[in-house]
Motif scaffolding. Structure first.
Motif, PDB file in Angstrom:
ATOM      1  N   ALA A  96      -9.969 -11.764 -41.122  1.00 32.83           N
ATOM      2  CA  ALA A  96      -9.564 -10.353 -41.222  1.00 32.83           C
ATOM      3  C   ALA A  96      -8.077 -10.274 -41.550  1.00 32.83           C
ATOM      4  CB  ALA A  96      -9.851  -9.643 -39.902  1.00 32.83           C
ATOM      5  N   THR A 155     -12.908  -7.046 -36.943  1.00 34.14           N
ATOM      6  CA  THR A 155     -14.298  -7.153 -37.395  1.00 34.14           C
ATOM      7  C   THR A 155     -15.179  -7.564 -36.213  1.00 34.14           C
ATOM      8  OG1 THR A 155     -13.991  -9.477 -37.996  1.00 34.14           O
ATOM      9  CG2 THR A 155     -13.664  -7.867 -39.746  1.00 34.14           C
ATOM     10  N   VAL A 199     -16.433  -3.129 -39.480  1.00 30.43           N
ATOM     11  CA  VAL A 199     -14.975  -3.296 -39.567  1.00 30.43           C
ATOM     12  C   VAL A 199     -14.269  -2.045 -39.064  1.00 30.43           C
ATOM     13  CG1 VAL A 199     -15.014  -4.925 -41.512  1.00 30.43           C
ATOM     14  CG2 VAL A 199     -14.833  -2.503 -41.969  1.00 30.43           C
ATOM     15  N   HIS A 220     -15.204 -15.632 -41.873  1.00 23.73           N
ATOM     16  CA  HIS A 220     -16.435 -14.866 -42.128  1.00 23.73           C
ATOM     17  C   HIS A 220     -17.267 -15.512 -43.230  1.00 23.73           C
ATOM     18  CE1 HIS A 220     -13.707 -12.119 -40.177  1.00 23.73           C
ATOM     19  NE2 HIS A 220     -14.654 -11.211 -40.030  1.00 23.73           N
TER      20      HIS A 220
END
Ligand code: MCA
Ligand code: AMP
Length: 435
Positions: free
Chosen positions: A263, A269, A291, A331
């Motif tokens: 992020a 997130t 988010v 992610h």
């Protein structure tokens, strides 16, 4: 064009449109488009960039929904890039005013207008400049369309904000990227995959400081090929029109094939399971990515219910993407919750919009549109249609082509005697390829 010339030409546009409620721009990949958009930003008039090949349905909807009084640029009001005016911008990219409305497809219905504030755009660009160590010394090159976040916000407003030169290659072909001799390159995975397949072009990018990929997932084998030929794999970043870019690798950080980074500062997130519980970030568990970001849109235009539906009860934006997050905050985007949002060549295409266009044909009785896996485009749009006798797939392709922008058209139309349905009568899209 130098910055002072751009400011002068855009100032002439700004003086002309000042006070308009909204303007639309026929956003082909040209200097006129840049001048028109910057002019609107200078005048503080919300601007709607429109795909140059938008079909009559989309165009009519966008113009009436946005309330655009005029379409600037080559189509209706020619812009003279040599004209100059000393227009003092009253609205820098700092306030909550809507700077831009970008129309983007949902699962059903006509495209929704994503309203982006000047502040959100500026903040996102500043966060990215920091993550990518983007400075005025960098020359950026890309050949992406100027009516979406990637090509327009990142690829044109980004360099203007950073103060770095930009080369728009017209189309994002491997040869054009190789010839651009730039420091930073932006591309969607289709562009990177075509470059990876062209050893000469890929090798020509060896001198680049940074390659950036986004708008769809970059397949790991493409990352690895680029790493071998260009000396580096791209930094991946992830975002949406509605949130702008929220997650990214860092210029000097790790680059991990198949992962899109961490992020950005100020962004949080989390993953939620089907029951809405927040999940652990162990790099394995997959859930819907949410988010919380200061760069989030100022709502869908004229759609308060859809705006509310996209938010969780505590104000996080539900992306509709399925992801995992590891313990370091990296992610991995695994897929999308809905089969009705297709990503083809980095373009987001709503199955419902394509189905509606096909159903407008008098001989079409049922239509189901899906995204099928494709090595070049990620997914391709395929339509399964039940039609009256005598109607051909070719005829339906042509029909769709008259109603939709080229990237939304089905690449394949398959005629079927019936569509697979469940007991409730709902089309079972997962069974379509094999039925
Ligand atoms: C395409 N063609 C077709 C059809 N589709 N012909 C008939 N039927 C169709 N269904 C034609 C094209 O017009 C073209 O013709 C030729 O086929 C080749 O098309 P294609 O294979 O699509 O290649 P391409 O035109 O080069 O497109 C690939 C592309 C393009 C350049 C990667 O998809 C692209 O520009 N994608 C970028 C999308 C993007 O910017 N997304 C950002 C969204 P001819 O050669 O005659 O013209 S913003 C976003 O996602 C977020 C915020 C984010 O994270 O960035
Ligand atoms: P758009 O509305 O065109 O802005 O598309 C946003 C969608 O693109 C996201 O919801 C994701 O599904 C997809 N997307 C963007 N960047 C990435 C990425 N780096 N990896 C995987 N999917 C991505």
């Amino acid at each position: 064009m130098h910055l002072a010339e751009l400011a002068g030409a855009a100032g002439a546009v700004a003086a002309r449109i000042e006070g308009a409620p909204v303007v639309a721009v026929h956003a082909d990949a040209s200097l006129e488009t840049v001048v028109a958009i910057v002019g609107a930003l200078m005048a503080g008039v919300p601007v709607v960039p429109i795909a140059p090949d938008a079909g009559p349905l989309e165009l009519g909807h966008i113009r009436s929904d946005s309330g655009a009084a005029a379409v600037l640029n080559t189509a209706e009001l020619p812009i003279d890039v040599t004209e100059r005016a000393d227009f003092a911008p009253r609205h820098a990219l700092i306030d909550e005013r809507i700077a831009m409305i970008l129309y983007t497809s949902g699962t059903t219905g006509l495209p929704k207008g994503v309203q982006l504030s000047a502040r959100a755009i500026a903040l996102d660009l500043d966060m990215l400049a920091e993550a990518w160590e983007w400075t005025p010394e960098d020359v950026l090159a890309h050949g992406l369309p100027l009516f979406h976040v990637h090509g327009l916000v990142l690829g044109i407003l980004g360099p203007l904000r950073v103060g770095s030169p930009v080369v728009h290659t017209g189309r994002p072909t491997p040869d054009a990227y190789a010839a651009a001799d730039a420091d930073v390159y932006f591309g969607v995975p289709t562009v990177w995959s075509r470059i990876a397949a062209d050893t000469a072009a890929a090798t020509a990018l060896r001198g680049a400081r940074l390659l950036v990929s986004g708008s769809a997932g970059l397949p790991a084998p493409i990352f690895e090929k680029l790493e071998a030929y260009c000396g580096q794999g791209p930094v991946e970043r992830y975002g949406m029109t509605e949130t702008l870019i929220t997650v990214s690798g860092r210029a000097r950080g790790e680059r991990r094939a198949g992962w899109v980074g961490a992020a950005l500062p100020g962004v949080s997130t989390r993953l939620r399971d089907d029951e809405g519980a927040v999940m652990v970030n162990d790099g394995e568990a997959v859930g819907e990515l949410e988010v919380l970001t200061p760069t989030v849109m100022s709502g869908y235009r004229n759609l308060p219910e859809a705006t509310a539906a996209a938010q969780s009860d505590d104000g996080w934006f539900a992306t509709g993407d399925v992801a995992s997050i590891d313990a370091d905050g990296w992610h991995r985007i695994v897929g999308r919750k809905s089969v009705d949002l297709i990503k083809s060549g980095g373009y987001r295409i709503g199955a419902g919009e394509v189905e509606a266009a096909l159903l407008a044909h008098p001989g079409v009785r049922e239509a189901a549109v899906v995204g099928e896996k494709d090595d070049d485009l990620g997914q391709v749009v395929v339509a399964y249609v039940v039609a009256d006798d005598g109607v051909t797939g070719q005829e339906l392709s042509v029909f769709a082509g008259e109603h939709l922008a080229v990237h939304k058209r089905p690449r394949r139309v398959e005629l079927r005697s019936e569509l697979p349905r469940n007991a409730m009568g709902k089309v079972q899209k997962a069974r379509l390829g094999s039925s």
